[in-house]
Design a protein around this motif. Structure first.
Motif, short mmCIF file in Angstrom:
data_model
loop_
_atom_site.label_atom_id
_atom_site.label_comp_id
_atom_site.label_asym_id
_atom_site.label_seq_id
_atom_site.Cartn_x
_atom_site.Cartn_y
_atom_site.Cartn_z
N PRO A 11 11.78 -17.16 -70.95
CA PRO A 11 11.36 -15.82 -70.54
C PRO A 11 12.38 -14.75 -70.85
O PRO A 11 12.03 -13.66 -71.26
CB PRO A 11 11.14 -15.98 -69.02
N ALA A 12 13.66 -15.03 -70.66
CA ALA A 12 14.68 -14.00 -70.86
C ALA A 12 14.72 -13.55 -72.31
O ALA A 12 14.76 -12.36 -72.61
CB ALA A 12 16.05 -14.53 -70.43
N ALA A 13 14.69 -14.53 -73.22
CA ALA A 13 14.74 -14.18 -74.65
C ALA A 13 13.53 -13.37 -75.05
O ALA A 13 13.64 -12.40 -75.81
CB ALA A 13 14.82 -15.46 -75.47
N LEU A 14 12.36 -13.75 -74.54
CA LEU A 14 11.14 -13.01 -74.89
C LEU A 14 11.16 -11.61 -74.32
O LEU A 14 10.75 -10.65 -74.97
CB LEU A 14 9.91 -13.78 -74.40
N VAL A 24 17.44 -5.26 -69.65
CA VAL A 24 16.62 -5.71 -70.77
C VAL A 24 15.53 -6.71 -70.37
O VAL A 24 14.56 -6.88 -71.09
CB VAL A 24 17.48 -6.32 -71.90
N ASP A 25 15.67 -7.39 -69.23
CA ASP A 25 14.63 -8.32 -68.81
C ASP A 25 13.67 -7.70 -67.79
O ASP A 25 12.82 -8.40 -67.25
CB ASP A 25 15.23 -9.63 -68.28
N TRP A 26 13.85 -6.41 -67.53
CA TRP A 26 12.95 -5.67 -66.64
C TRP A 26 12.87 -6.26 -65.24
O TRP A 26 11.84 -6.21 -64.57
CB TRP A 26 11.53 -5.59 -67.23
N SER A 27 13.97 -6.81 -64.77
CA SER A 27 13.97 -7.46 -63.47
C SER A 27 14.16 -6.47 -62.32
O SER A 27 13.97 -6.82 -61.17
CB SER A 27 15.07 -8.51 -63.40
N GLY A 28 14.59 -5.26 -62.64
CA GLY A 28 14.90 -4.30 -61.60
C GLY A 28 16.33 -4.42 -61.10
O GLY A 28 16.74 -3.69 -60.20
N GLU A 29 17.08 -5.35 -61.67
CA GLU A 29 18.49 -5.53 -61.35
C GLU A 29 19.26 -5.79 -62.64
O GLU A 29 18.72 -6.34 -63.60
CB GLU A 29 18.71 -6.70 -60.39
#
Length: 206
Positions: free
Chosen positions: A17-20, A83-88
Protein backbone atom coordinates in the motif's frame (compact mmCIF):
# COMPACT_ATOMS: atom_id res chain seq x y z
CA UNK A 1 -9.80 -12.68 -17.35
CA UNK A 2 -11.09 -9.34 -16.09
CA UNK A 3 -11.87 -10.78 -12.66
CA UNK A 4 -8.43 -12.38 -12.53
CA UNK A 5 -6.79 -9.04 -13.31
CA UNK A 6 -8.85 -7.30 -10.65
CA UNK A 7 -7.86 -9.93 -8.11
CA UNK A 8 -4.19 -9.48 -9.01
CA UNK A 9 -4.45 -5.71 -8.61
CA UNK A 10 -6.21 -6.09 -5.26
CA UNK A 11 -3.51 -8.44 -3.98
CA UNK A 12 -0.84 -5.95 -5.04
CA UNK A 13 -2.57 -3.13 -3.20
CA UNK A 14 -2.79 -5.25 -0.06
CA UNK A 15 0.87 -6.20 -0.30
CA UNK A 16 2.38 -2.80 -1.02
CA UNK A 17 0.00 0.00 0.00
CA UNK A 18 2.72 2.52 0.85
CA UNK A 19 4.47 2.19 -2.50
CA UNK A 20 1.19 2.49 -4.39
CA UNK A 21 0.12 5.53 -2.40
CA UNK A 22 3.45 7.14 -3.12
CA UNK A 23 2.97 6.46 -6.83
CA UNK A 24 -0.51 7.95 -6.78
CA UNK A 25 0.80 11.01 -5.00
CA UNK A 26 3.30 11.60 -7.78
CA UNK A 27 0.48 11.58 -10.32
CA UNK A 28 -2.29 13.28 -8.36
CA UNK A 29 -0.87 15.90 -6.04
CA UNK A 30 -3.37 17.46 -3.66
CA UNK A 31 -2.28 20.89 -4.85
CA UNK A 32 -2.73 22.84 -8.05
CA UNK A 33 -0.62 25.54 -9.63
CA UNK A 34 -2.94 28.09 -8.01
CA UNK A 35 -2.44 26.54 -4.57
CA UNK A 36 1.20 27.52 -4.14
CA UNK A 37 2.41 29.16 -0.92
CA UNK A 38 4.88 31.98 -1.44
CA UNK A 39 8.62 31.48 -1.53
CA UNK A 40 8.98 33.49 1.67
CA UNK A 41 6.32 31.40 3.44
CA UNK A 42 7.90 28.07 2.48
CA UNK A 43 11.31 29.49 3.36
CA UNK A 44 10.15 30.71 6.75
CA UNK A 45 8.59 27.34 7.59
CA UNK A 46 11.60 25.41 6.32
CA UNK A 47 14.19 27.50 8.13
CA UNK A 48 12.35 27.13 11.44
CA UNK A 49 12.01 23.38 10.98
CA UNK A 50 15.74 22.83 10.53
CA UNK A 51 16.71 24.58 13.74
CA UNK A 52 18.91 22.16 15.64
CA UNK A 53 18.10 23.29 19.19
CA UNK A 54 14.33 23.52 19.79
CA UNK A 55 13.08 25.64 22.65
CA UNK A 56 11.35 23.14 24.94
CA UNK A 57 9.47 25.98 26.65
CA UNK A 58 7.48 26.47 23.45
CA UNK A 59 6.41 22.85 22.94
CA UNK A 60 2.97 23.47 24.42
CA UNK A 61 2.28 26.31 22.02
CA UNK A 62 0.94 25.76 18.55
CA UNK A 63 0.69 28.33 15.78
CA UNK A 64 1.72 31.47 17.67
CA UNK A 65 4.72 32.03 15.40
CA UNK A 66 2.71 31.94 12.17
CA UNK A 67 0.57 34.49 10.42
CA UNK A 68 -2.67 33.28 8.85
CA UNK A 69 -1.06 32.92 5.42
CA UNK A 70 1.94 31.10 6.91
CA UNK A 71 -0.36 28.71 8.74
CA UNK A 72 -2.18 27.99 5.48
CA UNK A 73 1.23 27.46 3.88
CA UNK A 74 2.14 24.96 6.59
CA UNK A 75 -1.05 23.01 5.85
CA UNK A 76 -0.09 22.79 2.17
CA UNK A 77 3.47 21.72 2.92
CA UNK A 78 2.08 19.08 5.29
CA UNK A 79 -0.10 17.68 2.52
CA UNK A 80 2.85 17.59 0.10
CA UNK A 81 5.06 15.68 2.51
CA UNK A 82 2.30 13.26 3.60
CA UNK A 83 2.83 11.03 0.57
CA UNK A 84 0.71 8.12 1.86
CA UNK A 85 -2.22 10.41 2.74
CA UNK A 86 -2.38 9.05 6.26
CA UNK A 87 -2.97 12.43 7.89
CA UNK A 88 0.30 12.07 9.78
CA UNK A 89 3.95 12.46 8.84
CA UNK A 90 5.78 9.23 9.57
CA UNK A 91 9.49 8.99 10.25
CA UNK A 92 10.52 8.29 6.65
CA UNK A 93 8.45 11.23 5.41
CA UNK A 94 9.97 13.54 8.01
CA UNK A 95 13.47 12.40 7.18
CA UNK A 96 12.93 13.00 3.46
CA UNK A 97 11.47 16.44 4.16
CA UNK A 98 14.37 17.45 6.40
CA UNK A 99 16.93 16.26 3.84
CA UNK A 100 15.15 18.31 1.17
CA UNK A 101 15.28 21.34 3.46
CA UNK A 102 19.05 20.95 3.82
CA UNK A 103 19.21 19.31 7.24
CA UNK A 104 21.56 16.33 6.81
CA UNK A 105 21.60 15.22 10.42
CA UNK A 106 17.92 14.60 11.08
CA UNK A 107 17.19 12.76 14.29
CA UNK A 108 14.81 12.85 17.23
CA UNK A 109 12.09 14.96 15.63
CA UNK A 110 9.44 12.30 16.15
CA UNK A 111 10.36 11.78 19.81
CA UNK A 112 10.31 15.51 20.44
CA UNK A 113 6.97 16.43 18.83
CA UNK A 114 4.78 13.32 18.69
CA UNK A 115 2.74 14.41 21.69
CA UNK A 116 0.10 11.67 21.47
CA UNK A 117 2.58 8.86 20.78
CA UNK A 118 0.86 7.81 17.56
CA UNK A 119 4.10 7.28 15.67
CA UNK A 120 3.50 10.24 13.36
CA UNK A 121 3.06 14.00 13.48
CA UNK A 122 -0.39 15.36 12.75
CA UNK A 123 -0.93 18.91 11.51
CA UNK A 124 -1.05 20.40 15.02
CA UNK A 125 2.16 18.64 16.08
CA UNK A 126 3.82 19.68 12.82
CA UNK A 127 3.02 23.34 13.49
CA UNK A 128 4.25 22.97 17.06
CA UNK A 129 7.56 21.75 15.62
CA UNK A 130 7.75 24.82 13.41
CA UNK A 131 7.03 27.23 16.23
CA UNK A 132 9.31 25.56 18.77
CA UNK A 133 12.36 26.47 16.69
CA UNK A 134 14.01 29.82 16.18
CA UNK A 135 15.03 31.48 12.94
CA UNK A 136 18.82 31.66 12.78
CA UNK A 137 21.35 32.75 10.18
CA UNK A 138 22.76 29.22 10.02
CA UNK A 139 19.35 27.72 9.30
CA UNK A 140 18.56 30.31 6.65
CA UNK A 141 21.92 29.66 4.99
CA UNK A 142 21.30 25.89 4.96
CA UNK A 143 17.91 26.40 3.36
CA UNK A 144 19.29 28.91 0.85
CA UNK A 145 21.88 26.32 -0.18
CA UNK A 146 19.15 23.72 -0.62
CA UNK A 147 17.28 26.07 -2.99
CA UNK A 148 20.48 27.09 -4.82
CA UNK A 149 21.00 23.77 -6.57
CA UNK A 150 23.68 24.99 -8.98
CA UNK A 151 25.65 26.69 -6.21
CA UNK A 152 26.05 30.03 -8.00
CA UNK A 153 24.96 32.03 -4.96
CA UNK A 154 21.50 32.92 -6.29
CA UNK A 155 18.03 31.41 -6.28
CA UNK A 156 16.39 31.54 -9.70
CA UNK A 157 12.87 30.67 -10.81
CA UNK A 158 13.81 27.20 -12.09
CA UNK A 159 15.39 26.35 -8.76
CA UNK A 160 12.20 27.37 -6.97
CA UNK A 161 10.26 24.89 -9.10
CA UNK A 162 12.83 22.15 -8.43
CA UNK A 163 12.76 22.76 -4.68
CA UNK A 164 8.95 22.74 -4.50
CA UNK A 165 8.90 19.54 -6.57
CA UNK A 166 11.43 17.86 -4.29
CA UNK A 167 9.41 18.91 -1.25
CA UNK A 168 6.29 17.27 -2.68
CA UNK A 169 4.47 19.74 -4.96
CA UNK A 170 4.15 17.54 -8.03
CA UNK A 171 2.70 19.97 -10.57
CA UNK A 172 4.47 22.38 -12.85
CA UNK A 173 4.18 25.96 -11.61
CA UNK A 174 3.51 28.38 -14.49
CA UNK A 175 6.56 30.42 -15.49
CA UNK A 176 4.76 33.68 -14.73
CA UNK A 177 3.87 32.46 -11.24
CA UNK A 178 7.48 31.45 -10.56
CA UNK A 179 8.70 34.84 -11.77
CA UNK A 180 6.18 36.60 -9.53
CA UNK A 181 7.25 34.48 -6.55
CA UNK A 182 10.85 35.56 -7.03
CA UNK A 183 9.90 39.17 -7.81
CA UNK A 184 7.99 39.45 -4.52
CA UNK A 185 11.25 39.28 -2.56
CA UNK A 186 13.72 40.45 -5.23
CA UNK A 187 14.77 43.81 -3.81
CA UNK A 188 17.09 44.90 -6.63
CA UNK A 189 14.93 43.58 -9.48
CA UNK A 190 17.59 41.45 -11.18
CA UNK A 191 15.29 38.43 -11.46
CA UNK A 192 17.10 36.27 -8.91
CA UNK A 193 17.58 36.18 -5.17
CA UNK A 194 20.83 36.70 -3.31
CA UNK A 195 21.27 35.31 0.18
CA UNK A 196 20.67 38.76 1.70
CA UNK A 197 17.36 39.18 -0.15
CA UNK A 198 16.26 35.68 0.85
CA UNK A 199 17.26 36.16 4.49
CA UNK A 200 15.55 39.55 4.71
CA UNK A 201 12.29 38.16 3.35
CA UNK A 202 12.32 35.34 5.88
CA UNK A 203 13.22 37.58 8.79
CA UNK A 204 10.35 39.91 7.93
CA UNK A 205 7.95 36.97 7.64
CA UNK A 206 7.02 38.11 4.13
Amino acid sequence: LIFAMLALIASGIAAEPAALHKGRHLLFSSGSADDVPSLATVGYIGARLIATVPDRRRLQTSSDCLTESQYEGSERVFRWVDVDWSGELEDDELQYMMTTLGERYYSGMMDMYDADGSGGLDQTEFVTAICANGLTDANIQSLFNAFDSDGDGYIEAGEVQSFYTNLGFRRAIPSRTLEDMVKAVDANGDGKLSYDEFAYALSMGA
